[in-house]
Design an enzyme around this catalytic site. Structure first.
Site, PDB file in Angstrom:
ATOM      1  N   GLU A 125     -13.102  20.636  35.207  1.00  0.00           N
ATOM      2  CA  GLU A 125     -13.993  19.740  34.038  1.00  0.00           C
ATOM      3  C   GLU A 125     -15.547  19.513  34.189  1.00  0.00           C
ATOM      4  O   GLU A 125     -16.062  19.006  35.003  1.00  0.00           O
ATOM      5  CB  GLU A 125     -12.977  18.436  34.132  1.00  0.00           C
TER       6      GLU A 125
ATOM      7  N   ARG B  97     -21.694  14.315  29.840  1.00  0.00           N
ATOM      8  CA  ARG B  97     -22.644  13.138  30.235  1.00  0.00           C
ATOM      9  C   ARG B  97     -24.078  13.718  30.276  1.00  0.00           C
ATOM     10  O   ARG B  97     -25.024  12.875  30.628  1.00  0.00           O
ATOM     11  CB  ARG B  97     -22.073  12.571  31.547  1.00  0.00           C
TER      12      ARG B  97
ATOM     13  N   LYS C 263      -4.370  11.220  32.230  1.00  0.00           N
ATOM     14  CA  LYS C 263      -5.278  10.705  33.457  1.00  0.00           C
ATOM     15  C   LYS C 263      -5.254   9.158  33.802  1.00  0.00           C
ATOM     16  O   LYS C 263      -5.465   8.435  32.834  1.00  0.00           O
ATOM     17  CB  LYS C 263      -6.722  10.927  33.074  1.00  0.00           C
TER      18      LYS C 263
END
Length: 210
Positions: free
Chosen positions: A43, A47, A130
């Protein structure tokens, strides 16, 4: 890739490196190190300014199923899919993000922290969520408490988990896979510690082997 395909990929991998990559130049050697360590998926978080280019470079590697993480808006979903994301992960549950993923045909794993969010995910037809931030929320105790009323839901706990906690999470039947950043931190990437990334990844993968 369908949601079923992603669930199968995560179930086969059991561990997913969560990557915050500061520079596009590190993308190819990072993908090589992860794949050499036995990782099957990864993943790439949205950011950093170069996240899309990093995702594109890593998706082109071929040895990893690469998705986009920290996806907050439908517009970011579009950018992630255009960059080659095979799946989308978000830190919370957002109906518009889920809807955009459905529209574009990409599986989504939204973050949840409460039973209310789990019910919304279930109502949206999702089977994988998640738990985030897992350790800050109470770790396995919280996961088990949330999983009990939702026996069909599978979890990908992420947030504050390291190698010392990996085996405990993987032993829980509600856990599909575990996401973690300890295998490839920004510090590893800044220092070019690809051999260490490969070692930590291989160590994690070995812990996933029955």
């Amino acid at each position: 890739m369908t949601g079923t395909d992603l669930a199968a990929t995560l179930a086969g991998a059991r561990v997913m490196p969560v990557l915050t990559v500061p520079s596009t130049a590190t993308a190819a050697p990072l993908a090589d190190a992860l794949a050499a360590g036995g990782a099957r998926c990864a993943e790439v978080t949205f950011r950093t300014p170069d996240a899309e280019q990093v995702l594109k470079a890593m998706a082109a590697h071929g040895g990893l199923v690469v998705g986009a993480g920290t996806v907050l808006t439908p517009e970011q979903v579009e950018r992630a899919v255009a960059a080659g994301a095979r799946f989308v992960v978000s830190p919370g549950f957002d109906e518009e993000v889920v809807a955009k993923c459905r529209e574009l045909g990409v599986p989504v794993v939204p973050g949840i922290a409460t039973a209310t969010e789990l019910m919304r995910a279930l109502r949206a037809g999702l089977g994988t969520v998640k738990l985030f931030p897992a350790e800050a929320l109470g770790g396995l105790r919280t996961l088990r408490a949330l999983a009990a009323p939702f026996p069909g839901m599978r979890f990908v706990p992420t947030g504050g988990i390291d190698a010392s906690r990996l085996a405990a999470y993987l032993a829980d039947p509600a856990v599909l896979a575990v996401g973690g950043s300890w295998m490839a931190t920004p510090a590893h990437l800044e220092s070019g510690a690809y051999a260490e990334i490969r070692r930590l990844t291989a160590e994690a993968v070995e812990m996933c082997t029955p």
